[in-house]
Design a protein around this motif. Structure first.
Motif, PDB file in Angstrom:
ATOM      1  N   THR A 130     -22.883 -36.822  40.660  1.00 45.16           N
ATOM      2  CA  THR A 130     -22.040 -37.575  39.699  1.00 45.16           C
ATOM      3  C   THR A 130     -21.789 -39.140  40.122  1.00 45.16           C
ATOM      4  O   THR A 130     -21.820 -39.351  41.599  1.00 45.16           O
ATOM      5  CB  THR A 130     -20.456 -36.932  39.755  1.00 45.16           C
ATOM      6  OG1 THR A 130     -20.860 -35.550  39.421  1.00 45.16           O
ATOM      7  CG2 THR A 130     -19.511 -37.522  38.905  1.00 45.16           C
ATOM      8  N   ARG A 131     -21.618 -39.876  39.453  1.00 49.45           N
ATOM      9  CA  ARG A 131     -21.506 -41.386  39.683  1.00 49.45           C
ATOM     10  C   ARG A 131     -20.141 -41.875  38.993  1.00 49.45           C
ATOM     11  O   ARG A 131     -19.933 -41.327  38.119  1.00 49.45           O
ATOM     12  CB  ARG A 131     -22.683 -42.116  39.164  1.00 49.45           C
ATOM     13  CG  ARG A 131     -24.086 -41.855  39.688  1.00 49.45           C
ATOM     14  CD  ARG A 131     -25.190 -42.742  39.283  1.00 49.45           C
ATOM     15  NE  ARG A 131     -26.278 -42.552  40.155  1.00 49.45           N
ATOM     16  CZ  ARG A 131     -26.552 -43.345  41.308  1.00 49.45           C
ATOM     17  NH1 ARG A 131     -25.725 -44.452  41.430  1.00 49.45           N
ATOM     18  NH2 ARG A 131     -27.521 -43.229  42.086  1.00 49.45           N
ATOM     19  N   ILE A 132     -19.593 -42.972  39.637  1.00 46.57           N
ATOM     20  CA  ILE A 132     -18.475 -43.478  38.963  1.00 46.57           C
ATOM     21  C   ILE A 132     -18.898 -45.052  38.486  1.00 46.57           C
ATOM     22  O   ILE A 132     -19.404 -45.606  39.437  1.00 46.57           O
ATOM     23  CB  ILE A 132     -17.317 -43.633  40.124  1.00 46.57           C
ATOM     24  CG1 ILE A 132     -16.884 -42.202  40.270  1.00 46.57           C
ATOM     25  CG2 ILE A 132     -16.128 -44.259  39.330  1.00 46.57           C
ATOM     26  CD1 ILE A 132     -15.966 -42.090  41.494  1.00 46.57           C
ATOM     27  N   GLU A 133     -18.820 -45.191  37.338  1.00 41.14           N
ATOM     28  CA  GLU A 133     -19.333 -46.472  36.763  1.00 41.14           C
ATOM     29  C   GLU A 133     -20.605 -46.912  37.311  1.00 41.14           C
ATOM     30  O   GLU A 133     -20.881 -48.055  37.751  1.00 41.14           O
ATOM     31  CB  GLU A 133     -18.182 -47.748  37.126  1.00 41.14           C
ATOM     32  CG  GLU A 133     -16.956 -47.411  36.727  1.00 41.14           C
ATOM     33  CD  GLU A 133     -15.913 -48.605  36.658  1.00 41.14           C
ATOM     34  OE1 GLU A 133     -16.176 -49.553  37.326  1.00 41.14           O
ATOM     35  OE2 GLU A 133     -14.915 -48.326  36.390  1.00 41.14           O
TER      36      GLU A 133
ATOM     37  N   LEU B 228     -13.736 -33.774  41.338  1.00 42.70           N
ATOM     38  CA  LEU B 228     -14.124 -34.713  40.284  1.00 42.70           C
ATOM     39  C   LEU B 228     -14.525 -34.256  38.727  1.00 42.70           C
ATOM     40  O   LEU B 228     -14.211 -34.922  37.950  1.00 42.70           O
ATOM     41  CB  LEU B 228     -15.837 -35.084  40.668  1.00 42.70           C
ATOM     42  CG  LEU B 228     -16.090 -35.548  42.021  1.00 42.70           C
ATOM     43  CD1 LEU B 228     -17.534 -35.862  42.239  1.00 42.70           C
ATOM     44  CD2 LEU B 228     -15.356 -37.140  41.831  1.00 42.70           C
TER      45      LEU B 228
ATOM     46  N   ASN C  54     -11.563 -38.960  35.433  1.00 43.41           N
ATOM     47  CA  ASN C  54     -12.026 -40.227  35.153  1.00 43.41           C
ATOM     48  C   ASN C  54     -11.718 -41.429  35.947  1.00 43.41           C
ATOM     49  O   ASN C  54     -10.836 -42.207  35.765  1.00 43.41           O
ATOM     50  CB  ASN C  54     -11.675 -40.645  33.648  1.00 43.41           C
ATOM     51  CG  ASN C  54     -12.262 -39.649  32.681  1.00 43.41           C
ATOM     52  OD1 ASN C  54     -13.224 -39.207  32.678  1.00 43.41           O
ATOM     53  ND2 ASN C  54     -11.380 -39.538  31.786  1.00 43.41           N
ATOM     54  N   TYR C  55     -12.423 -41.625  37.090  1.00 41.00           N
ATOM     55  CA  TYR C  55     -12.010 -42.523  38.029  1.00 41.00           C
ATOM     56  C   TYR C  55     -12.542 -43.819  37.612  1.00 41.00           C
ATOM     57  O   TYR C  55     -13.882 -43.779  37.071  1.00 41.00           O
ATOM     58  CB  TYR C  55     -12.661 -42.170  39.555  1.00 41.00           C
ATOM     59  CG  TYR C  55     -11.914 -41.080  40.139  1.00 41.00           C
ATOM     60  CD1 TYR C  55     -10.722 -40.936  40.453  1.00 41.00           C
ATOM     61  CD2 TYR C  55     -12.746 -39.739  40.223  1.00 41.00           C
ATOM     62  CE1 TYR C  55      -9.927 -39.879  41.119  1.00 41.00           C
ATOM     63  CE2 TYR C  55     -11.949 -38.395  40.997  1.00 41.00           C
ATOM     64  CZ  TYR C  55     -10.835 -38.587  41.229  1.00 41.00           C
ATOM     65  OH  TYR C  55     -10.108 -37.673  41.982  1.00 41.00           O
ATOM     66  N   THR C  56     -12.004 -44.840  37.767  1.00 40.96           N
ATOM     67  CA  THR C  56     -12.637 -46.129  37.607  1.00 40.96           C
ATOM     68  C   THR C  56     -12.255 -47.180  38.500  1.00 40.96           C
ATOM     69  O   THR C  56     -11.053 -46.808  39.316  1.00 40.96           O
ATOM     70  CB  THR C  56     -11.928 -46.895  36.254  1.00 40.96           C
ATOM     71  OG1 THR C  56     -10.674 -47.141  36.411  1.00 40.96           O
ATOM     72  CG2 THR C  56     -12.614 -45.853  34.987  1.00 40.96           C
TER      73      THR C  56
END
Length: 116
Positions: free
Chosen positions: A48-51, A101, A105-107
């Motif tokens: 998984t990636r965040i932005e 995770l 919706n982490y930003t």
């Protein structure tokens, strides 16, 4: 560098309430050191990636709180600490991280709060 602690850290901080300042200091020092030295002790933690940024993890001795695995992501001058756990076994840590995770919706631009 700004460091934000997400909800995956809440349980660990609750368990080690009296050592929260020391834990944060040790984590922040370790992340800054790893970023400065090319992240030799750090591994990719999840697909998984965040932005578009990878999620990394490493083990860290937190003095009286014992050893822990830390999952974090970095973008520019922001660090999101997604999970702190005393679960050191890699496969169960990975499952715990994936659970943390899911549905999140982490930003990096959000004003994350430090769990109390």
């Amino acid at each position: 560098m700004e460091v934000f602690y997400e909800r995956g850290c809440k349980l660990f901080f609750k368990k080690h309430k009296n050592e929260q300042k020391l834990i944060k200091k040790l984590i922040e020092q370790a992340i800054v050191k790893e970023l400065a030295t090319g992240m030799s002790k750090v591994k990719v933690a999840a697909p998984t990636r965040i932005e578009g940024k990878a999620i990394y993890e490493f083990r860290l001795n937190l003095k009286t709180a014992g050893s822990a695995r830390i999952a974090f992501a970095v973008k520019n001058e922001q660090v999101l600490v997604l999970l702190i756990t005393s679960n050191l076994q890699k496969d169960s840590f990975s499952r715990e991280l994936e659970t943390s995770l899911k549905g999140s919706n982490y930003t990096f631009n959000s004003r994350s709060t430090t769990p109390e």
